[in-house]
Design an enzyme around this catalytic site. Structure first.
Site, PDB file in Angstrom:
ATOM      1  N   GLU A  16      46.262  34.347  34.619  1.00 18.66           N
ATOM      2  CA  GLU A  16      47.079  33.632  35.654  1.00 18.66           C
ATOM      3  C   GLU A  16      46.039  32.912  36.391  1.00 18.66           C
ATOM      4  O   GLU A  16      45.351  33.293  37.254  1.00 18.66           O
ATOM      5  CB  GLU A  16      47.905  34.466  36.415  1.00 18.66           C
ATOM      6  CG  GLU A  16      48.984  33.487  37.350  1.00 18.66           C
ATOM      7  CD  GLU A  16      50.230  34.425  38.047  1.00 18.66           C
ATOM      8  OE1 GLU A  16      49.500  35.713  38.436  1.00 18.66           O
ATOM      9  OE2 GLU A  16      51.028  33.846  37.975  1.00 18.66           O
ATOM     10  N   CYS A  72      54.515  31.237  39.941  1.00 18.30           N
ATOM     11  CA  CYS A  72      54.443  32.461  39.015  1.00 18.30           C
ATOM     12  C   CYS A  72      54.985  31.788  37.711  1.00 18.30           C
ATOM     13  O   CYS A  72      54.494  32.438  36.788  1.00 18.30           O
ATOM     14  CB  CYS A  72      55.186  33.513  39.430  1.00 18.30           C
ATOM     15  SG  CYS A  72      56.911  33.224  40.043  1.00 18.30           S
ATOM     16  N   LYS A 102      57.676  41.070  55.560  1.00 25.32           N
ATOM     17  CA  LYS A 102      56.283  40.985  55.851  1.00 25.32           C
ATOM     18  C   LYS A 102      55.863  39.688  54.947  1.00 25.32           C
ATOM     19  O   LYS A 102      55.879  39.732  53.815  1.00 25.32           O
ATOM     20  CB  LYS A 102      55.408  42.006  55.356  1.00 25.32           C
ATOM     21  CG  LYS A 102      54.097  41.799  55.772  1.00 25.32           C
ATOM     22  CD  LYS A 102      52.857  42.185  55.313  1.00 25.32           C
ATOM     23  CE  LYS A 102      52.281  41.634  53.970  1.00 25.32           C
ATOM     24  NZ  LYS A 102      51.619  40.191  54.334  1.00 25.32           N
ATOM     25  N   GLU A 151      58.491  41.295  41.407  1.00 22.14           N
ATOM     26  CA  GLU A 151      58.521  39.917  40.560  1.00 22.14           C
ATOM     27  C   GLU A 151      57.030  39.446  40.772  1.00 22.14           C
ATOM     28  O   GLU A 151      56.501  39.378  41.869  1.00 22.14           O
ATOM     29  CB  GLU A 151      59.506  38.844  41.325  1.00 22.14           C
ATOM     30  CG  GLU A 151      59.921  37.906  40.530  1.00 22.14           C
ATOM     31  CD  GLU A 151      59.010  36.830  40.490  1.00 22.14           C
ATOM     32  OE1 GLU A 151      58.139  36.710  39.844  1.00 22.14           O
ATOM     33  OE2 GLU A 151      58.969  35.876  41.623  1.00 22.14           O
ATOM     34  N   TRP A 169      52.752  33.491  49.183  1.00 22.75           N
ATOM     35  CA  TRP A 169      52.587  32.381  50.279  1.00 22.75           C
ATOM     36  C   TRP A 169      53.194  30.970  49.516  1.00 22.75           C
ATOM     37  O   TRP A 169      53.090  29.847  50.160  1.00 22.75           O
ATOM     38  CB  TRP A 169      51.209  32.388  50.608  1.00 22.75           C
ATOM     39  CG  TRP A 169      50.217  32.588  49.366  1.00 22.75           C
ATOM     40  CD1 TRP A 169      49.474  33.899  49.430  1.00 22.75           C
ATOM     41  CD2 TRP A 169      49.815  31.947  48.316  1.00 22.75           C
ATOM     42  NE1 TRP A 169      48.776  33.622  48.132  1.00 22.75           N
ATOM     43  CE2 TRP A 169      48.974  32.500  47.549  1.00 22.75           C
ATOM     44  CE3 TRP A 169      50.239  30.376  47.850  1.00 22.75           C
ATOM     45  CZ2 TRP A 169      48.311  32.108  46.170  1.00 22.75           C
ATOM     46  CZ3 TRP A 169      49.562  30.257  46.628  1.00 22.75           C
ATOM     47  CH2 TRP A 169      48.877  30.891  45.877  1.00 22.75           C
TER      48      TRP A 169
HETATM   49  P1  NDP Z   1      48.919  39.395  46.613  1.00 25.05           P
HETATM   50  O1  NDP Z   1      49.954  40.180  45.551  1.00 25.05           O
HETATM   51  O2  NDP Z   1      47.727  39.869  46.858  1.00 25.05           O
HETATM   52  O3  NDP Z   1      50.181  39.101  47.783  1.00 25.05           O
HETATM   53  C1  NDP Z   1      51.253  39.082  47.984  1.00 25.05           C
HETATM   54  C2  NDP Z   1      52.012  40.080  49.114  1.00 25.05           C
HETATM   55  O4  NDP Z   1      51.252  41.311  49.055  1.00 25.05           O
HETATM   56  C3  NDP Z   1      51.391  39.224  50.378  1.00 25.05           C
HETATM   57  O5  NDP Z   1      52.308  39.523  51.374  1.00 25.05           O
HETATM   58  C4  NDP Z   1      50.124  40.449  50.595  1.00 25.05           C
HETATM   59  O6  NDP Z   1      49.731  40.147  51.893  1.00 25.05           O
HETATM   60  C5  NDP Z   1      50.760  41.553  50.001  1.00 25.05           C
HETATM   61  N1  NDP Z   1      49.731  42.575  49.903  1.00 25.05           N
HETATM   62  C6  NDP Z   1      48.442  42.202  49.419  1.00 25.05           C
HETATM   63  N2  NDP Z   1      47.585  43.385  49.291  1.00 25.05           N
HETATM   64  C7  NDP Z   1      48.745  44.376  49.837  1.00 25.05           C
HETATM   65  C8  NDP Z   1      48.436  45.706  49.550  1.00 25.05           C
HETATM   66  N3  NDP Z   1      47.196  46.438  49.446  1.00 25.05           N
HETATM   67  N4  NDP Z   1      49.500  46.530  50.042  1.00 25.05           N
HETATM   68  C9  NDP Z   1      50.522  45.877  50.307  1.00 25.05           C
HETATM   69  N5  NDP Z   1      50.794  44.687  50.386  1.00 25.05           N
HETATM   70  C10 NDP Z   1      49.664  44.099  50.087  1.00 25.05           C
HETATM   71  O7  NDP Z   1      48.796  37.943  46.002  1.00 25.05           O
HETATM   72  P2  NDP Z   1      47.847  36.721  46.706  1.00 25.05           P
HETATM   73  O8  NDP Z   1      48.577  36.096  47.707  1.00 25.05           O
HETATM   74  O9  NDP Z   1      46.650  37.446  46.975  1.00 25.05           O
HETATM   75  O10 NDP Z   1      47.677  36.041  45.501  1.00 25.05           O
HETATM   76  C11 NDP Z   1      46.748  36.394  44.310  1.00 25.05           C
HETATM   77  C12 NDP Z   1      47.163  36.042  43.041  1.00 25.05           C
HETATM   78  O11 NDP Z   1      48.410  36.841  42.955  1.00 25.05           O
HETATM   79  C13 NDP Z   1      47.619  34.871  42.862  1.00 25.05           C
HETATM   80  O12 NDP Z   1      46.186  33.902  42.638  1.00 25.05           O
HETATM   81  C14 NDP Z   1      48.352  34.851  41.762  1.00 25.05           C
HETATM   82  O13 NDP Z   1      47.840  34.742  40.672  1.00 25.05           O
HETATM   83  C15 NDP Z   1      49.325  35.766  42.151  1.00 25.05           C
HETATM   84  N6  NDP Z   1      50.560  35.551  43.015  1.00 25.05           N
HETATM   85  C16 NDP Z   1      51.725  35.646  42.207  1.00 25.05           C
HETATM   86  C17 NDP Z   1      52.875  35.171  42.915  1.00 25.05           C
HETATM   87  C18 NDP Z   1      54.270  35.266  42.344  1.00 25.05           C
HETATM   88  O14 NDP Z   1      54.834  34.395  42.680  1.00 25.05           O
HETATM   89  N7  NDP Z   1      54.480  36.020  41.371  1.00 25.05           N
HETATM   90  C19 NDP Z   1      52.805  34.718  44.370  1.00 25.05           C
HETATM   91  C20 NDP Z   1      51.642  35.013  44.903  1.00 25.05           C
HETATM   92  C21 NDP Z   1      50.743  35.329  44.297  1.00 25.05           C
HETATM   93  P3  NDP Z   1      48.875  39.213  52.648  1.00 25.05           P
HETATM   94  O15 NDP Z   1      49.657  38.584  53.750  1.00 25.05           O
HETATM   95  O16 NDP Z   1      47.548  40.113  52.998  1.00 25.05           O
HETATM   96  O17 NDP Z   1      48.330  38.265  51.550  1.00 25.05           O
END
Ligand code: NDP
Length: 499
Positions: free
Chosen positions: A400, A302, A191, A267, A167
């Site tokens: 993080e 990130c 997605k 990533e 997001w």
């Molecule tokens: P997530 O890793 O949970 O979400 C990233 C994507 O994966 C979203 O589309 C999410 O769906 C999806 N997802 C979540 N759970 C599952 C699952 N069980 N199976 C398949 N897909 C899944 O990140 P969050 O958005 O919850 O953020 C949590 C933490 O992750 C942050 O605080 C940060 O530390 C890290 N993060 C790192 C990022 C980066 O750029 N590397 C980006 C975002 C977060 P859904 O739509 O339900 O969220």
């Protein structure tokens, strides 16, 4: 071209069409179950409208449409010039609709409109344009054989790519992955994160308008557990490219091993250092980079550099200037072009960030600025925060945070800075500030991470690969020509010459 700096983006926000349905096989459709979820504006905590909550049945419909489109070849086997033309047109349409897209993105994510305008008006079109321009300039290889054979090595699109997005940079991440995948001739099922589905949906519509055949780009909004997992486990998806947390990235490896062994490009998170050596000049430029490294996008990045390792001889000057700059950050209404920091993505995420602030306090770091919910706003705001006297074993130095929490650590020997910087399970990014090119190069070569930037905080651009070492990523890279490796497979054609 976006509107003038004085334009009031609330005017667009008041009338912008909010996409609500999934985009499958070239049309907006509700989820098969009829289910929706409420999408909030994090800056106001007010609903933006319902969005289709897709599950495995919708993902399956999207994959079927993507597969049919891939097999019929109208995109996957089209002349390179044709694919190039369509992607260039898409870049143009994104640019032409940048005000609308940026407003949608800002409403959906709490990101500042100025960042959204830059990402969507400049960077997203640049991605489609750059990969479009590569399509008709990518050649195969001929192997060195003896005269009895001609061995040709060609690249072919892998097929249907599943793309699961975070997001924090919703449309930019969609472009990072969809642009190379489409350029390679793949069909794509995206997605978006449940918090930020809107701009990916609008992108799919624009892609159709640009001439992409139906089914080549599908968008299935929904939850990770349902839509995300269905992508990970689908046996007719040929590759997954994911950006998000390390925890969820690991799930995708499991989904793959329990389904069709599809390759998974990951990533993920980071805990990146910003190293200031003794000889660095603590000027406005360095301080702006330090603050941007920690607070850009509210720290929800990130590659954010939250661990700021500063030589003890310049630490006091650095800290005083950083505090002054962070204090002056204009936090507020994301739609106001003067705003420099918007809200956190959700109330839950704000609490997570504040939990880290509390842990920093309890573990003995010195809170110098901020550290609370922002008192002035109804949305999910936190104050930009600065800690001094952070030590390497504290949670705020190891985990993080994904919020605007800048922590200052000190060192006396650059080799200690290197040791502290490298003492992390992550390996995404690092910044080094110094006037000494030898020391800069020494650190750049020794730091175990995918990107090192010297005398500037930057992730690079479309031309340079981006991804992490260790638990920050897989061998796959986004961006650069390397990104195309995720979406291509290699074939050898060995021709026997009998004459
Ligand atoms: P997530 O890793 O949970 O979400 C990233 C994507 O994966 C979203 O589309 C999410 O769906 C999806 N997802 C979540 N759970 C599952 C699952 N069980 N199976 C398949 N897909 C899944 O990140 P969050 O958005 O919850 O953020 C949590 C933490 O992750 C942050 O605080 C940060 O530390 C890290 N993060 C790192 C990022 C980066 O750029 N590397 C980006 C975002 C977060 P859904 O739509 O339900 O969220």
């Amino acid at each position: 071209m976006t509107k003038a700096e004085t334009f009031d983006y609330h005017q667009i926000a008041a009338s912008v069409r909010i996409p609500q349905n999934a985009f499958i096989d070239g049309a907006f459709v509700p989820a098969k179950s009829g289910a929706t979820f409420e999408n909030l504006n994090p800056a106001t905590a007010m609903p933006l409208g319902p969005v289709a909550s897709c599950d495995a049945a919708d993902v399956d419909a999207a994959v079927k449409s993507a597969r049919r489109a891939f097999n019929d070849g109208a995109w996957s086997r089209a002349a390179p010039e044709h694919r190039k033309g369509v992607l260039l047109k898409l870049a143009e349409l994104v640019r032409a609709n940048a005000d609308e897209l940026a407003t949608l993105e800002s409403l959906d994510s709490g990101k500042t409109i100025s960042d959204c305008l830059n990402e969507i008006g400049n960077e997203v079109p640049a991605f489609f344009q750059w990969y479009a321009e590569l399509i008709d300039k990518s050649f195969g290889k001929v192997a060195p054989t003896d005269e009895s054979a001609l061995a040709v090595i060609v690249k072919e699109p892998i097929g249907v790519a599943g793309v699961v997005l975070p997001w924090n940079f919703p449309l930019l991440m969609a472009a990072w992955k969809a642009a190379p995948a489409l350029a390679c001739g793949c069909s794509v099922v995206i997605k978006p994160a449940e918090q930020t589905p809107l701009t990916a949906l609008r992108l799919a519509e624009l892609a159709m308008a640009a001439g992409l055949p139906a089914g080549v780009l599908n968008v299935v909004p929904g939850f990770g557990e349902t839509a995300g997992q269905a992508i990970g486990r689908h046996s007719d998806i040929d590759v997954v490219s994911f950006t998000g947390s390390t925890e969820v990235g690991a799930y995708f490896l499991r989904y793959s091993s329990e389904s069709n062994l599809k390759p998974v490009g990951l990533e993920m998170g980071g805990k990146s250092p910003f190293i200031v050596l003794e000889d660095a000049v603590i000027d406005d430029d360095l301080i702006s980079n330090a603050v941007s490294a920690a607070c850009w996008n509210g720290g929800q990045n990130c590659s954010a550099n939250m661990r700021q390792l500063v030589h003890e001889t310049v630490k006091d000057e650095f800290l005083a200037k950083v505090v002054e700059k962070v204090r002056a950050l204009k936090v507020g209404d994301p739609l106001d072009q003067a705003t420099e920091m918007g809200s956190m993505i959700t109330a839950e995420h704000r609490e997570r960030v504040l939990g880290y602030v509390e842990s920093g306090r309890q573990e003995g770091a010195k809170l110098v600025l901020g550290g609370s919910k922002h008192p002035d706003f109804s949305g999910f705001y936190v104050e930009p925060t600065v800690f001094d006297a952070v030590t390497p074993e504290m949670r705020i130095a190891r985990e993080e945070i994904f919020g605007p929490v800048l922590g200052v650590l000190t060192f006396s020997d650059p080799e200690d800075a290197l040791k502290i910087a490298a003492d992390t399970e992550y390996g995404l990014h690092a910044t080094v500030f110094t006037k000494d090119i030898d020391r800069a190069l020494h650190l750049a070569k020794r730091l175990p991470c995918g990107t090192v930037s010297v005398n500037k905080f930057t992730e690079g651009d479309v031309k340079t690969p981006f991804g992490g070492y260790r638990r920050s990523g897989s061998l796959a890279r986004d961006n650069g020509t390397e990104a195309m490796d995720q979406y291509l497979q290699t074939k050898t054609i060995w021709i026997n010459i009998t004459a």
